[in-house]
Design an enzyme around this catalytic site. Sequence first.
Site, PDB file in Angstrom:
ATOM      1  N   SER A 101       7.690   2.968  12.173  1.00 39.28           N
ATOM      2  CA  SER A 101       8.454   3.624  11.102  1.00 39.28           C
ATOM      3  C   SER A 101       7.672   4.801  10.526  1.00 39.28           C
ATOM      4  O   SER A 101       8.246   5.859  10.241  1.00 39.28           O
ATOM      5  CB  SER A 101       8.758   2.626   9.983  1.00 39.28           C
ATOM      6  OG  SER A 101       9.513   1.561  10.462  1.00 39.28           O
ATOM      7  N   LYS A 109       0.785  -1.243   0.000  1.00 38.70           N
ATOM      8  CA  LYS A 109       0.000   0.000   0.000  1.00 38.70           C
ATOM      9  C   LYS A 109       0.812   1.285   0.000  1.00 38.70           C
ATOM     10  O   LYS A 109       0.291   2.346   0.224  1.00 38.70           O
ATOM     11  CB  LYS A 109      -0.949   0.033   1.214  1.00 38.70           C
ATOM     12  CG  LYS A 109      -2.041  -1.008   1.169  1.00 38.70           C
ATOM     13  CD  LYS A 109      -3.020  -0.768   2.310  1.00 38.70           C
ATOM     14  CE  LYS A 109      -3.304  -2.043   3.039  1.00 38.70           C
ATOM     15  NZ  LYS A 109      -3.505  -1.903   4.440  1.00 38.70           N
ATOM     16  N   ARG A 131       3.300  -4.501  19.720  1.00 36.57           N
ATOM     17  CA  ARG A 131       3.414  -3.281  20.527  1.00 36.57           C
ATOM     18  C   ARG A 131       2.175  -3.061  21.378  1.00 36.57           C
ATOM     19  O   ARG A 131       2.250  -2.789  22.558  1.00 36.57           O
ATOM     20  CB  ARG A 131       3.620  -2.057  19.623  1.00 36.57           C
ATOM     21  CG  ARG A 131       4.966  -2.022  18.953  1.00 36.57           C
ATOM     22  CD  ARG A 131       4.992  -1.067  17.808  1.00 36.57           C
ATOM     23  NE  ARG A 131       3.959  -1.436  16.834  1.00 36.57           N
ATOM     24  CZ  ARG A 131       3.776  -0.848  15.667  1.00 36.57           C
ATOM     25  NH1 ARG A 131       4.532   0.168  15.322  1.00 36.57           N
ATOM     26  NH2 ARG A 131       2.835  -1.258  14.848  1.00 36.57           N
TER      27      ARG A 131
END
Length: 171
Positions: A136, A49, A99
């Site tokens: 990121s 994407k 996370r």
Amino acid sequence: MHNGSPARHSHAIYPGSFDPPTNGHLDVIARSAAIFPTVTVAVVVNPQKRSPLFTLDEREEMLRRCTSDYPNVRVDHFRGLLADFVTRSDADVIVKGLRVVSDFENEMAFAHMNRALSDVDTMFLMSDSAYSFVSSSLIKEVYLQGGDIAKYVPDVVLEYMHNKRQAHGRI
Ligand code: PNS
């Protein structure tokens, strides 16, 4: 199908876009390297994407420089399905970091699909809480807006981000 005898996990694949690698990624790599005899950090050639900020060579180079202290860690790349790369690499396990709870929802489907395709399990490491909010994409956004990201990426990555901005006038 596994026959029930204990299997020794010897080769783990840690896949990702690594655009760029963060301290959260490095933490998962360091902990994986302490568990598995061999860890391959596998950079996907075309992240889904979106087009990556860093070229494949740059992402691999950053990872190689950041992991040079770990003799059992190597860096490679793959196109197409992760399950095919895992099979080709003769790997025993996929490693992923989690996370937050929302990561788990996607990761559970990926883990089931990868196991169905390659008969390889995915093992999850809880990200260090210090990096639970680091991704990121957030790093790129904060850097673009002039924010300080030095705490969240290795020095090597900071250098690549500065160079990218100088070369392009933006990132
Ligand atoms: O760092 P990312 O972008 O979260 O990594 C995602 C990645 C590369 C692990 C995932 O997109 C992937 O495995 N891509 C390869 C294509 C594939 O196998 N898709 C099906 C997943 S079940």
